[in-house]
Write a protein that holds these residues in place. Structure first.
Motif, PDB file in Angstrom:
ATOM      1  N   THR A 153      20.624  37.778   5.735  1.00 15.92           N
ATOM      2  CA  THR A 153      20.709  36.398   6.199  1.00 15.92           C
ATOM      3  C   THR A 153      22.063  35.784   5.882  1.00 15.92           C
ATOM      4  O   THR A 153      22.676  35.097   6.718  1.00 15.92           O
ATOM      5  CB  THR A 153      19.596  35.547   5.562  1.00 15.92           C
ATOM      6  N   GLN A 154      22.570  36.038   4.672  1.00 15.97           N
ATOM      7  CA  GLN A 154      23.885  35.511   4.297  1.00 15.97           C
ATOM      8  C   GLN A 154      24.998  36.169   5.114  1.00 15.97           C
ATOM      9  O   GLN A 154      25.996  35.528   5.447  1.00 15.97           O
ATOM     10  CB  GLN A 154      24.114  35.714   2.803  1.00 15.97           C
ATOM     11  N   SER A 155      24.825  37.449   5.431  1.00 16.42           N
ATOM     12  CA  SER A 155      25.821  38.119   6.271  1.00 16.42           C
ATOM     13  C   SER A 155      25.928  37.438   7.630  1.00 16.42           C
ATOM     14  O   SER A 155      27.032  37.173   8.128  1.00 16.42           O
ATOM     15  CB  SER A 155      25.455  39.599   6.459  1.00 16.42           C
ATOM     16  N   LEU A 156      24.783  37.139   8.249  1.00 14.66           N
ATOM     17  CA  LEU A 156      24.812  36.521   9.569  1.00 14.66           C
ATOM     18  C   LEU A 156      25.360  35.095   9.508  1.00 14.66           C
ATOM     19  O   LEU A 156      26.006  34.634  10.453  1.00 14.66           O
ATOM     20  CB  LEU A 156      23.410  36.525  10.181  1.00 14.66           C
ATOM     21  N   THR A 157      25.129  34.399   8.392  1.00 14.01           N
ATOM     22  CA  THR A 157      25.730  33.077   8.229  1.00 14.01           C
ATOM     23  C   THR A 157      27.243  33.174   8.152  1.00 14.01           C
ATOM     24  O   THR A 157      27.971  32.332   8.689  1.00 14.01           O
ATOM     25  CB  THR A 157      25.185  32.395   6.963  1.00 14.01           C
TER      26      THR A 157
END
Length: 349
Positions: free
Chosen positions: A254-258
């Protein structure tokens, strides 16, 4: 011969140091290598623990990376294998392909429908002697430190394909690398810095981040104390980064996609925290992202990274070295997550 083996899946107490295994003999197209040193990968922990689909025949030899000396050569007549000689110092490509499927014939051996890895699908490298296809070895200079040679292939080949072939990293890119301290992450940092791109690295350890800064990382992010995705957005004025190498999976996705900017490329080669992730596909098409998988590398990439190693352009960082009789301690070091660089097992004369 000596080897590190398991006879059943479970904890690290399953690892056995054996001295009574038979020495293997090379067959058509194969060579035997007197292993001088082998290195550990996170894959080895999965094999010990028993990942889905892994089947072993006791006593199962662990390990994927290795370096050593050509000790015996099977019949190579009629093969297209590289010209190795008795006594040559070599590094090992852990990826085994059948060289007959459509992907192999097009030069993409790591996409082989029967692709296997040493230590996972075939007996591994943590042994005094191993037998492999001759095409899975490449010559290296005799004066290369065995610890570096042992630590080189799997991580660097994987990182090279991710950075050069899949993501096509450019000098103008901002590249986020998760989990600095691991072999693939460190190899990716070295490759990306060689290209000249701006590097962002993450860790839960400030000490590791300080070491990464010393290796030339431009930005360091502690994922234990901040939301990496939001922090990247803040530091880039909401633009995000161009490329992300995510080997963590569930915990970081999730943090990667953010953190990923428009037209961004995310490449994954692992899922150390878990394999199941979620995403809003509207963000995928709106931002026109490329989400890519990557596994090991093909023969051309193996040739390329070995040439870089021989020329001194790519050098793996070694965390610690253990004697093969201390193999379980080496695995304990890997399992602790405290390492910064590769853990190497020496097999002395």
């Amino acid at each position: 011969m000596r080897a590190l083996t398991i006879s059943a899946h479970g904890g690290l107490d399953q690892i056995e140091y054996r001295t009574d295994l038979p020495k293997p003999e090379p067959k058509l197209g194969e060579i035997r290598i007197r292993v001088k040193a082998a290195a550990l990968n996170h894959l080895d922990l999965f094999v010990v623990g028993g990942a889905p689909g892994i089947k072993i025949t006791p006593p199962w030899i662990l390990g994927a990376d290795a370096t050593g000396v050509v000790d015996a050569i099977g019949d190579l007549k009629g093969t297209s294998d590289n010209q190795l000689r008795f006594g040559d110092h070599v590094v090992v490509n852990p990826g085994l392909s059948d060289h007959t499927c459509e992907y192999c014939l097009s030069g993409e051996q790591s996409l082989c429908v029967n692709f296997k890895l040493l230590g996972e699908h075939a007996p591994g490298t943590l042994a005094e002697y191993i037998v492999i296809p001759a095409r899975n070895a490449r010559h290296i200079p005799k004066d290369k430190p065995v610890e570096q040679a042992a630590a080189f292939t799997l991580s660097t080949l994987t990182a090279w394909r991710m950075a050069v072939t899949r993501a096509r990293v450019k000098k103008t890119d901002n590249v986020l690398i998760w989990g600095i301290g691991g072999g693939v992450a460190l190899a990716a940092l070295e490759i990306v810095r060689t290209i000249g791109a701006t590097t962002w690295v993450t860790s839960h350890s400030d000490d590791k981040l300080a070491l990464a800064r010393g290796l030339g990382a431009d930005h360091v992010l502690n994922y234990a104390t901040m939301d990496v995705g939001k922090e990247v957005r803040t530091r880039t004025n909401k633009r995000g980064v161009d490329v992300i190498f995510d080997t963590v999976g569930e915990a970081s996705w999730t943090q990667s996609l953010t953190a990923l900017g428009r037209r961004g490329r995310l490449v994954t080669c692992g899922a150390t925290s878990g394999p199941i992730v979620q995403m809003d596909i509207r963000r995928l098409f709106w931002n026109q992202w490329d989400i890519m998988g990557s596994t090991m590398g093909n023969e051309a990439e193996f040739e390329a990274v070995t040439s870089e190693f021989n020329a001194g352009h790519l050098t793996p960082l070694v965390d610690s070295v253990f004697d093969i009789s201390q193999g379980r301690q080496a695995f304990e070091r890997l399992q602790s997550g405290q390492q910064f660089g590769k853990i190497v097992v020496r097999i002395p004369d």
